[in-house]
Write a protein that holds these residues in place. Structure first.
Motif, PDB file in Angstrom:
ATOM      1  N   VAL A  96       0.853  -1.187   0.000  1.00 34.27           N
ATOM      2  CA  VAL A  96       0.000   0.000   0.000  1.00 34.27           C
ATOM      3  C   VAL A  96       0.895   1.245   0.000  1.00 34.27           C
ATOM      4  O   VAL A  96       1.765   1.379   0.864  1.00 34.27           O
ATOM      5  N   VAL A  97       0.691   2.119  -0.970  1.00 33.71           N
ATOM      6  CA  VAL A  97       1.447   3.368  -1.039  1.00 33.71           C
ATOM      7  C   VAL A  97       0.494   4.476  -1.454  1.00 33.71           C
ATOM      8  O   VAL A  97      -0.024   4.469  -2.575  1.00 33.71           O
ATOM      9  N   MET A  98       0.256   5.413  -0.569  1.00 41.11           N
ATOM     10  CA  MET A  98      -0.591   6.555  -0.877  1.00 41.11           C
ATOM     11  C   MET A  98       0.128   7.466  -1.860  1.00 41.11           C
ATOM     12  O   MET A  98       1.253   7.898  -1.615  1.00 41.11           O
ATOM     13  N   ASN A  99      -0.505   7.736  -3.013  1.00 47.10           N
ATOM     14  CA  ASN A  99       0.115   8.522  -4.078  1.00 47.10           C
ATOM     15  C   ASN A  99       1.443   7.874  -4.477  1.00 47.10           C
ATOM     16  O   ASN A  99       2.505   8.489  -4.418  1.00 47.10           O
ATOM     17  N   ALA A 100       1.354   6.628  -4.898  1.00 47.31           N
ATOM     18  CA  ALA A 100       2.538   5.805  -5.185  1.00 47.31           C
ATOM     19  C   ALA A 100       3.556   6.456  -6.112  1.00 47.31           C
ATOM     20  O   ALA A 100       4.762   6.318  -5.884  1.00 47.31           O
ATOM     21  N   PRO A 101       3.144   7.164  -7.188  1.00 49.04           N
ATOM     22  CA  PRO A 101       4.161   7.731  -8.075  1.00 49.04           C
ATOM     23  C   PRO A 101       5.108   8.707  -7.383  1.00 49.04           C
ATOM     24  O   PRO A 101       6.221   8.912  -7.850  1.00 49.04           O
ATOM     25  N   PHE A 102       4.672   9.298  -6.276  1.00 52.79           N
ATOM     26  CA  PHE A 102       5.578  10.191  -5.554  1.00 52.79           C
ATOM     27  C   PHE A 102       6.598   9.388  -4.751  1.00 52.79           C
ATOM     28  O   PHE A 102       7.805   9.495  -4.970  1.00 52.79           O
ATOM     29  N   ASP A 103       6.134   8.568  -3.813  1.00 52.17           N
ATOM     30  CA  ASP A 103       7.056   7.877  -2.909  1.00 52.17           C
ATOM     31  C   ASP A 103       7.947   6.874  -3.635  1.00 52.17           C
ATOM     32  O   ASP A 103       9.149   6.797  -3.360  1.00 52.17           O
ATOM     33  N   LEU A 104       7.379   6.099  -4.552  1.00 56.65           N
ATOM     34  CA  LEU A 104       8.192   5.088  -5.233  1.00 56.65           C
ATOM     35  C   LEU A 104       9.168   5.709  -6.211  1.00 56.65           C
ATOM     36  O   LEU A 104      10.297   5.232  -6.360  1.00 56.65           O
ATOM     37  N   THR A 105       8.763   6.779  -6.880  1.00 55.39           N
ATOM     38  CA  THR A 105       9.695   7.449  -7.795  1.00 55.39           C
ATOM     39  C   THR A 105      10.816   8.113  -7.018  1.00 55.39           C
ATOM     40  O   THR A 105      11.996   8.046  -7.411  1.00 55.39           O
ATOM     41  N   LEU A 106      10.490   8.749  -5.911  1.00 53.74           N
ATOM     42  CA  LEU A 106      11.523   9.380  -5.090  1.00 53.74           C
ATOM     43  C   LEU A 106      12.515   8.344  -4.574  1.00 53.74           C
ATOM     44  O   LEU A 106      13.737   8.571  -4.580  1.00 53.74           O
ATOM     45  N   LEU A 107      12.011   7.185  -4.140  1.00 57.86           N
ATOM     46  CA  LEU A 107      12.905   6.124  -3.697  1.00 57.86           C
ATOM     47  C   LEU A 107      13.794   5.652  -4.843  1.00 57.86           C
ATOM     48  O   LEU A 107      14.997   5.433  -4.661  1.00 57.86           O
ATOM     49  N   ASP A 108      13.213   5.502  -6.026  1.00 58.43           N
ATOM     50  CA  ASP A 108      14.003   5.104  -7.192  1.00 58.43           C
ATOM     51  C   ASP A 108      15.131   6.093  -7.453  1.00 58.43           C
ATOM     52  O   ASP A 108      16.285   5.690  -7.703  1.00 58.43           O
ATOM     53  N   ARG A 109      14.827   7.383  -7.374  1.00 54.49           N
ATOM     54  CA  ARG A 109      15.857   8.404  -7.634  1.00 54.49           C
ATOM     55  C   ARG A 109      16.923   8.406  -6.545  1.00 54.49           C
ATOM     56  O   ARG A 109      18.106   8.645  -6.825  1.00 54.49           O
ATOM     57  N   GLU A 110      16.534   8.139  -5.314  1.00 59.12           N
ATOM     58  CA  GLU A 110      17.520   8.056  -4.243  1.00 59.12           C
ATOM     59  C   GLU A 110      18.435   6.846  -4.431  1.00 59.12           C
ATOM     60  O   GLU A 110      19.643   6.917  -4.162  1.00 59.12           O
ATOM     61  N   LEU A 111      17.878   5.735  -4.891  1.00 61.86           N
ATOM     62  CA  LEU A 111      18.707   4.561  -5.176  1.00 61.86           C
ATOM     63  C   LEU A 111      19.685   4.854  -6.302  1.00 61.86           C
ATOM     64  O   LEU A 111      20.848   4.423  -6.265  1.00 61.86           O
ATOM     65  N   ARG A 112      19.238   5.558  -7.310  1.00 62.02           N
ATOM     66  CA  ARG A 112      20.131   5.939  -8.406  1.00 62.02           C
ATOM     67  C   ARG A 112      21.215   6.897  -7.909  1.00 62.02           C
ATOM     68  O   ARG A 112      22.388   6.792  -8.310  1.00 62.02           O
ATOM     69  N   ARG A 113      20.821   7.806  -7.046  1.00 59.95           N
ATOM     70  CA  ARG A 113      21.744   8.838  -6.562  1.00 59.95           C
ATOM     71  C   ARG A 113      22.802   8.262  -5.632  1.00 59.95           C
ATOM     72  O   ARG A 113      23.987   8.623  -5.719  1.00 59.95           O
ATOM     73  N   HIS A 114      22.384   7.379  -4.719  1.00 61.45           N
ATOM     74  CA  HIS A 114      23.284   6.933  -3.654  1.00 61.45           C
ATOM     75  C   HIS A 114      23.805   5.508  -3.801  1.00 61.45           C
ATOM     76  O   HIS A 114      24.778   5.141  -3.134  1.00 61.45           O
ATOM     77  N   ARG A 115      23.146   4.695  -4.672  1.00 70.23           N
ATOM     78  CA  ARG A 115      23.545   3.306  -4.804  1.00 70.23           C
ATOM     79  C   ARG A 115      23.890   2.919  -6.237  1.00 70.23           C
ATOM     80  O   ARG A 115      24.209   1.759  -6.493  1.00 70.23           O
ATOM     81  N   ALA A 116      23.817   3.900  -7.173  1.00 72.70           N
ATOM     82  CA  ALA A 116      24.017   3.601  -8.603  1.00 72.70           C
ATOM     83  C   ALA A 116      23.136   2.415  -9.002  1.00 72.70           C
ATOM     84  O   ALA A 116      23.558   1.511  -9.725  1.00 72.70           O
ATOM     85  N   SER A 117      21.914   2.434  -8.524  1.00 64.04           N
ATOM     86  CA  SER A 117      20.987   1.331  -8.721  1.00 64.04           C
ATOM     87  C   SER A 117      19.643   1.899  -9.147  1.00 64.04           C
ATOM     88  O   SER A 117      19.553   3.020  -9.631  1.00 64.04           O
ATOM     89  N   SER A 118      18.588   1.131  -8.974  1.00 64.61           N
ATOM     90  CA  SER A 118      17.231   1.590  -9.274  1.00 64.61           C
ATOM     91  C   SER A 118      16.262   0.679  -8.540  1.00 64.61           C
ATOM     92  O   SER A 118      16.621  -0.431  -8.121  1.00 64.61           O
ATOM     93  N   LEU A 119      15.035   1.122  -8.401  1.00 64.93           N
ATOM     94  CA  LEU A 119      14.046   0.291  -7.724  1.00 64.93           C
ATOM     95  C   LEU A 119      13.793  -1.003  -8.496  1.00 64.93           C
ATOM     96  O   LEU A 119      13.601  -2.068  -7.899  1.00 64.93           O
TER      97      LEU A 119
END
Length: 241
Positions: A98-121
């Protein structure tokens, strides 16, 4: 046999430095796991030192100051690893997220993974196996003609769900989970025959239609706003030339 909305669910939420998924950062996050309706939830919490200034406007929302985060928050890289690992575990276990307004939280997490882990969700969570239930999308589709706002606070009031500490990641995640359960019960005749996976697929189209409607409203109002129809994750922006 009980319906999916009475069974195992997980919920994810973040608090951030702002509302731009491409540039803002996560300052806190929580994952709530509940095996059955009414069971004691298991809660994982993270507090993050984002390494960038925390605007006063963001602090006014969630109460987390830059000084507090610098003193008690962890560095983003290991936190993003832990979050992605736990979300992957939910997917492997077949537990809807369950994610309220999923495109916000999941996209932000994806960008943080790219930024800090050279990865992606997508490297952690198989997009074909991911099952997301977004109370905002579900409510707007199932009760589309109801007037008024549809923030988490509004949905909690409408579905009679307790939200004692709005904008605390763990409290918001648990409230969103309970809203989905309440929503499932209220619209049981329309939802009980659908699996969470089928609902995930349907929400993709429902969100796109909702985005088109909102885009049209902005156009009629003379507002230059762009509404992204992608759900539950926005595509990565192309690199600047």
């Amino acid at each position: 046999m009980s319906c999916w909305y009475e069974g195992p669910l997980a919920a994810f939420d973040t608090e951030t430095t702002g509302v731009d998924v491409e540039s803002d950062r996560i300052v806190s996050a929580a994952l709530v796991v509940q095996d059955t309706a009414g069971a004691r939830p298991r809660v994982s919490r993270w507090l993050v030192n984002p390494g960038v200034p925390v605007p006063e406007a963001a602090t006014a929302v969630h109460g987390l100051t830059e000084d507090h985060l610098q003193r008690t928050g962890r560095w983003p890289a290991p936190v993003m690893y832990e979050i992605a690992e736990l979300l992957a575990e939910q997917t492997v276990a077949g537990r809807p997220l369950v994610v309220m307004n999923a495109p916000f939280d999941l996209t932000l997490l994806d960008r943080e993974l790219r930024r800090h882990r050279a990865s992606s969700l997508a490297r952690w969570v198989d997009p074909d196996a991911l099952v997301v239930l977004d109370p905002r999308v579900l409510d707007k589709h199932l009760d589309r003609y109801r007037k008024g706002r549809r923030t988490l606070t509004d949905l909690c009031a409408h579905y009679e769900v307790s939200l004692a500490e709005a904008h605390d990641a763990a409290a918001d995640a648990l409230a969103a989970l309970e809203v989905v359960r309440a929503l499932g019960r209220r619209f049981a005749a329309r939802l009980e025959r659908l699996s969470p996976g089928e609902l995930h697929a349907l929400q993709t189209g429902w969100h796109a239609a909702q985005a088109r409607g909102l885009q049209a409203w902005f156009a009629r109002s003379g507002q230059e706003e762009t509404v992204d129809p992608a759900w539950p994750l926005r595509p990565e922006l192309p690199a600047a030339a």
